[in-house]
Design an enzyme around this catalytic site. Structure first.
Site, PDB file in Angstrom:
ATOM      1  N   GLY A   1      32.880  15.586   8.571  1.00 20.62           N
ATOM      2  CA  GLY A   1      32.156  16.221   7.463  1.00 20.62           C
ATOM      3  C   GLY A   1      30.712  15.776   7.332  1.00 20.62           C
ATOM      4  O   GLY A   1      30.132  15.881   6.252  1.00 20.62           O
TER       5      GLY A   1
ATOM      6  N   HIS B   1      27.611  25.486  15.823  1.00 20.99           N
ATOM      7  CA  HIS B   1      28.209  25.104  17.104  1.00 20.99           C
ATOM      8  C   HIS B   1      27.233  24.161  17.810  1.00 20.99           C
ATOM      9  O   HIS B   1      26.020  24.407  17.823  1.00 20.99           O
ATOM     10  CB  HIS B   1      28.475  26.346  17.956  1.00 20.99           C
ATOM     11  CG  HIS B   1      29.135  26.012  19.253  1.00 20.99           C
ATOM     12  ND1 HIS B   1      30.482  25.700  19.343  1.00 20.99           N
ATOM     13  CD2 HIS B   1      28.632  25.890  20.511  1.00 20.99           C
ATOM     14  CE1 HIS B   1      30.770  25.413  20.608  1.00 20.99           C
ATOM     15  NE2 HIS B   1      29.673  25.518  21.326  1.00 20.99           N
TER      16      HIS B   1
END
Ligand code: GAR
Length: 209
Positions: free
Chosen positions: A12, A106
């Site tokens: 995270g 990504h």
């Protein structure tokens, strides 16, 4: 104010970058919920420490229904879904009803080193092994494919011959932490237009990011 849901599977750190941007006054949006597909994702602790609502939809227990469960939580409540290191694939009504309202980060320059099974450290190992001179990260809209949606923003980093996958990952991650809040800010400020595969950024006259 733009209401976002942040979806995570792991550490995270990208979620943290969004939280930090909001707290620094650089991003005007509200994180309504954090959804994880793994109980043990550390990002859940990051969210709880800021009193953000968290949900776990276990990917093993919800193999065929994950997207539907996410849709139940987000429908009519959320303006933008942000995949911040979310490693399950979204599909069906969730993707169609949130067209151009789901973004993903990504850790490569798409279309290199992406697609099914390409995530996390594997992406950087492939880039190092291939011998590319540059890598980076991509923020893109999510469509029915894997990493195939229109590209919003890319940040570039150099790759050196002595790099390990871990070193490259660290260098790319620093850019991810800039790119993701930046794109959310552009969307919050309604400065993004999508024309087919081309994403236009309004810089006071339209320019490509
Ligand atoms: C990030 O590097 C993100 O780009 C990558 O997972 C990492 C999550 O880090 N996502 C993918 O590989 C998706 N295909 P974080 O949990 O610290 O934000």
């Amino acid at each position: 104010m733009l209401k976002i849901a942040v979806l995570i599977s792991g550490s995270g750190s990208n979620l943290q970058a969004i939280i930090d941007s909001i707290e620094a006054g650089n991003l005007n949006c509200s994180i309504e919920m954090v959804i994880s597909d793994r109980e043990e994702a550390y990002g859940i602790e990051r969210a709880k420490s800021r009193e953000i609502k968290t949900y776990v939809i276990d990917r093993e227990l919800h193999r065929d229904t994950l997207s539907q469960e996410i849709l139940k939580l987000t429908k009519d409540k959320i303006d933008l879904i942000v995949l911040a290191g979310f490693l399950s694939i979204l599909e069906g009504e969730l993707v169609s009803s949130f067209k151009n309202k789901i973004i993903n980060i990504h850790p490569s320059l798409i279309p290199a080193f992406c697609g099914p099974g390409m995530y996390g450290i594997k992406v950087h190992q492939k880039a190092v092994d291939y011998g590319v001179k540059f890598s980076g990260c991509t923020v893109h809209f999510v469509d029915e494919g894997t990493d195939t949606g229109a590209i919003i923003c890319q940040k570039i980093v150099p790759v050196f011959p002595q790099d390990s996958a871990e070193l490259l990952q660290k260098r790319v991650l620093e850019e991810e932490h800039n790119a993701l809040p930046e794109v959310i800010r552009l969307i919050a400020e309604k400065r993004i237009k999508v024309k087919g595969r081309k994403v236009l950024i309004d810089e006071g006259g339209f320019e490509i990011c």
